[in-house]
Design a protein around this motif. Structure first.
Motif, short mmCIF file in Angstrom:
data_model
loop_
_atom_site.label_atom_id
_atom_site.label_comp_id
_atom_site.label_asym_id
_atom_site.label_seq_id
_atom_site.Cartn_x
_atom_site.Cartn_y
_atom_site.Cartn_z
N PRO A 75 -127.93 -80.31 20.29
CA PRO A 75 -127.55 -80.30 18.88
C PRO A 75 -128.76 -80.63 17.99
N LEU A 76 -128.82 -80.02 16.84
CA LEU A 76 -129.84 -80.38 15.86
C LEU A 76 -129.42 -81.68 15.17
N HIS A 77 -130.20 -82.15 14.22
CA HIS A 77 -129.87 -83.44 13.63
C HIS A 77 -129.75 -83.34 12.11
N HIS A 78 -128.97 -84.28 11.57
CA HIS A 78 -128.83 -84.40 10.13
C HIS A 78 -130.13 -84.88 9.51
N THR A 119 -129.23 -76.86 6.31
CA THR A 119 -128.05 -77.72 6.45
C THR A 119 -127.05 -77.46 5.32
N ASN A 154 -121.06 -88.67 13.98
CA ASN A 154 -121.91 -87.51 13.71
C ASN A 154 -121.75 -87.01 12.28
N HIS A 169 -125.94 -76.11 15.26
CA HIS A 169 -126.26 -76.32 13.84
C HIS A 169 -125.15 -77.08 13.13
N ALA A 196 -130.83 -88.96 17.05
CA ALA A 196 -131.86 -87.96 17.30
C ALA A 196 -133.20 -88.61 17.61
N HIS A 221 -122.50 -79.11 14.58
CA HIS A 221 -122.19 -80.45 15.11
C HIS A 221 -123.52 -81.14 15.43
N ARG A 222 -124.04 -81.86 14.45
CA ARG A 222 -125.39 -82.39 14.52
C ARG A 222 -125.40 -83.88 14.90
#
Length: 498
Positions: free
Chosen positions: A239-242, A278, A71, A314, A323, A316-317
């Motif tokens: 979780p959101l994503h990078h 981010t 992650n 936010h 995703a 731990h994406r």
């Protein structure tokens, strides 16, 4: 390569290593990193007490499937302090096309950790020993400590570092004993073969919607199952994503304060100014321990109740490829995510488990998989769990027999803390940290006893430092912990080096 492992001796036997020893309890990522730092940066000998035959992998990297991805980017995952490209160079040396922004597979990262540990152990020669055993008790003796393992052997050490890793998931309230004992309830999805018995033709419920739930959903859907996997949590937040490429870093003037209002105001202003969210999160992460330590107790509790889950999704994406797959699973209906309050889980007369969610009719599932985070430690004040985590359960890393003869205190702690930490807690050698999020330590990692005094020679590294610190679970923060701990170890004197 010659093995550095020492097989456990027969029960009742004793080991008497030479003085000048640091014993490390736990052979996952944290324990391997501590051993590496002790052997490379100090003059101490080191003994690892751990049943892992290939230290370094731990749960996170030892049970990973090919589709499980880190992650964080490669530059965040180096084991070498101050050298963010160490992992990248290791990968290039093995013909892997890794860039600084790459998200490696967890299995490959486990190879990296195991390889680095093996290199360090081989170079150390007789300064290092690995006892293939589970530590069950620790007691002070003279100027040091004695560590007993589940084979009945004991190691005498001048310093002991507890590196016990992440706590296991806790049993939520409402899950009956019969349901918990059933084969259809998976209490630990990372246990070997835990998901093998999940029926492919029946609906499955995941309790939790964080990164563990994502990993489990990827595994269960890898074979193309058509029956939906459902994920349930109080907020129903994934979780959101990078982004594909990291946003440029920012420097924000984040005010320390006893309450949350000034910080939240600064973050809203930064977002309103158009700064990538981010980048804001990464800057808060960098300052998180300072900000956390500045909050008063009431503000920390409010954060835990009302803000923590939003921070986690936010912070731990998911990696971009993960995703994308999750989005595809949701689009075709194979993964459903929803919010709700779990009331009960009981065996169903027709097989499987019956799940009751507040305000809904009971539903039958072929299996229920626990994907929640840890609760708070026994004896903690305030609410009994983090947002999204339910129930109380054992502390991590403690299996086998109880405390050594002579340890003070009798009986188990509330919450069934487990033999190793129970022995330390009832003996007064350690105490729960702030808000029950971990074990209390000073800034360098020395464990605090029941009276709040630092225990010379008894140290803690890893996720159980959470509470004293806020960011204590990811590789960069654990690497910093270990770096500081190694610097704080005293220099062995001549007597110890003989």
């Amino acid at each position: 390569m010659t093995s550095t492992a020492v097989r456990r001796p027969a029960a009742g036997s004793r080991s008497h290593p030479r003085p000048g020893v640091v014993a490390v309890v736990g052979g996952g990522f944290t324990g391997a990193l501590v051993i590496r730092a002790v052997l490379r940066r100090t003059g101490w000998r080191a003994v690892l007490v751990s049943p892992e035959s290939r230290p370094g992998r731990g749960v996170a990297y030892g049970a990973a499937e090919p589709w499980h991805v880190l992650n964080s980017r490669a530059t965040s995952m180096s084991v070498e302090p101050g050298d963010p490209l160490h992992l990248v160079r290791w990968s290039h040396a093995r013909g892997l096309p890794v860039e600084p922004a790459t998200f490696l597979s967890r299995a490959r990262y486990g190879d990296y950790l195991a390889d680095e540990f093996a290199r360090t152990a081989a170079a150390a020669g007789d300064r290092f020993r690995h006892r293939l055993a589970v530590a069950t008790a620790i007691r002070p003796e003279g100027d040091g400590f004695r560590v007993r393992d589940d084979g009945g052997a004991e190691v005498r050490a001048d310093h002991v570092v507890l590196a016990l890793g992440n706590p296991p998931p806790h049993r939520p309230a409402g899950i009956t004993d019969a349901a918990h004992r059933s084969a259809e309830f998976v209490a630990d999805p990372w246990a070997a073969g835990a998901l093998d018995a999940v029926p492919p033709d029946q609906p499955v419920l995941l309790i939790g919607t964080g990164l563990t739930a994502i990993d489990v959903a990827l595994t269960l859907t890898e074979g193309g199952r058509d029956v939906p996997v459902e994920a349930l949590s109080r907020h129903g937040l994934l979780p959101l994503h990078h982004p594909e490429r990291p946003a440029p870093g920012v420097s924000l003037d984040l005010p320390g304060s006893p309450n949350l209002r000034p910080l939240l105001r600064s973050l809203r202003e930064a977002a309103a100014a158009g700064i990538d969210w981010t980048a804001i999160v990464e800057e808060v992460r960098r300052e998180a321990d300072r900000l956390w330590s500045g909050l008063d107790s009431a503000a920390r509790e409010r954060f835990l109740r009302h803000v923590a889950r939003y921070w986690e999704v936010h912070r731990h994406r998911m990696a971009p490829p993960v995703a994308a797959r999750v989005a595809a699973l949701r689009a075709d209906g194979r993964l459903r995510v929803r919010s709700g309050h779990l009331r009960s889980v009981t065996p169903h007369p027709a097989g499987g488990l019956c799940v009751q969610v507040t305000g809904e009719a009971p539903r039958r599932y072929g299996a229920v998989v626990l994907c929640t985070g840890p609760g708070r430690l026994p004896g903690a004040t305030g609410p009994g769990r983090l947002p999204g985590a339910t129930g109380q359960g054992p502390l991590p890393g403690a299996t086998g027999q109880g405390p050594l003869p002579g340890a003070t205190g009798q009986g188990p702690l509330p919450g069934a803390a487990g033999p190793l930490l129970t022995g330390l807690l009832v003996g007064g050698l350690v105490r729960p940290g702030p808000h029950g999020l971990g074990v209390d330590t000073d800034a360098d990692g020395r464990v605090l006893d029941a009276g709040g005094q630092a225990q010379p020679g008894l140290w803690l590294a890893g996720p159980l430092r959470r509470g004293t610190l806020w960011e204590a679970t990811a590789v960069p923060e654990i690497r910093d912990q270990v770096d500081r701990l190694a610097a704080a170890l005293p220099t062995p004197n001549k007597r110890q080096q003989t």
